[in-house]
Scaffold this active site. Structure first.
Site, PDB file in Angstrom:
ATOM      1  N   CYS A 194       6.147  -2.400  -3.448  1.00 25.86           N
ATOM      2  CA  CYS A 194       5.985  -1.070  -2.853  1.00 25.86           C
ATOM      3  C   CYS A 194       6.521  -1.038  -1.419  1.00 25.86           C
ATOM      4  CB  CYS A 194       4.503  -0.707  -2.892  1.00 25.86           C
ATOM      5  SG  CYS A 194       4.032   0.729  -1.924  1.00 25.86           S
ATOM      6  N   CYS A 205       4.134   0.322   1.197  1.00 26.06           N
ATOM      7  CA  CYS A 205       3.066  -0.670   1.412  1.00 26.06           C
ATOM      8  C   CYS A 205       3.538  -1.736   2.403  1.00 26.06           C
ATOM      9  CB  CYS A 205       2.685  -1.351   0.097  1.00 26.06           C
ATOM     10  SG  CYS A 205       2.034  -0.256  -1.174  1.00 26.06           S
TER      11      CYS A 205
END
Length: 124
Positions: A30, A33
């Site tokens: 991600c 993230c």
């Protein structure tokens, strides 16, 4: 305090045993993230009175699924054992600091009273 990895057991323990807990649900693949990770880590070093937990959604699928995590990163904040914030999406450093300030400023006794009142109205 640095961040700590949480699993099904340590997630519940962290919330029950600490006044303020912030949890970041993330995954290696991600991009947002990965960009948020340094912000989260820096805040964990600046706020020793808060437990900063990270849940790898790939490794902890049952936990993430049980909590209904559908988008990452997702942040959850707990105060006095109560979920007080839940939102998907990364934040900038200043935005995250504002969230931490707001969560730390919550009155735990008032939260307990509101939860008890809500539980009482649910039973009638």
């Amino acid at each position: 305090m640095a961040t700590r990895a949480l699993d099904q057991q340590t997630f519940a323990e962290a919330i029950q045993e600490n006044e303020t807990v912030i949890v970041d649900f993330w995954a290696d693949w991600c991009g947002p993230c990965q960009r948020f990770a340094p912000v989260f880590e820096k805040a964990s070093e600046a706020h020793s009175d808060i437990v900063f937990g990270k849940v790898d959604t790939e490794d902890q699928r049952a936990l993430a699924g049980g909590l209904g995590i559908q988008s990452i990163p997702t942040l959850m904040a707990f105060r006095g054992g109560y979920l007080v914030y839940r939102e998907a999406g990364a934040m900038s450093g200043p935005q995250f600091e504002e969230l931490l300030k707001a969560v730390k400023g919550l009155d735990i006794e008032k939260l307990k009273e509101q939860a008890a009142a809500a539980a009482g109205s649910d039973e009638s």
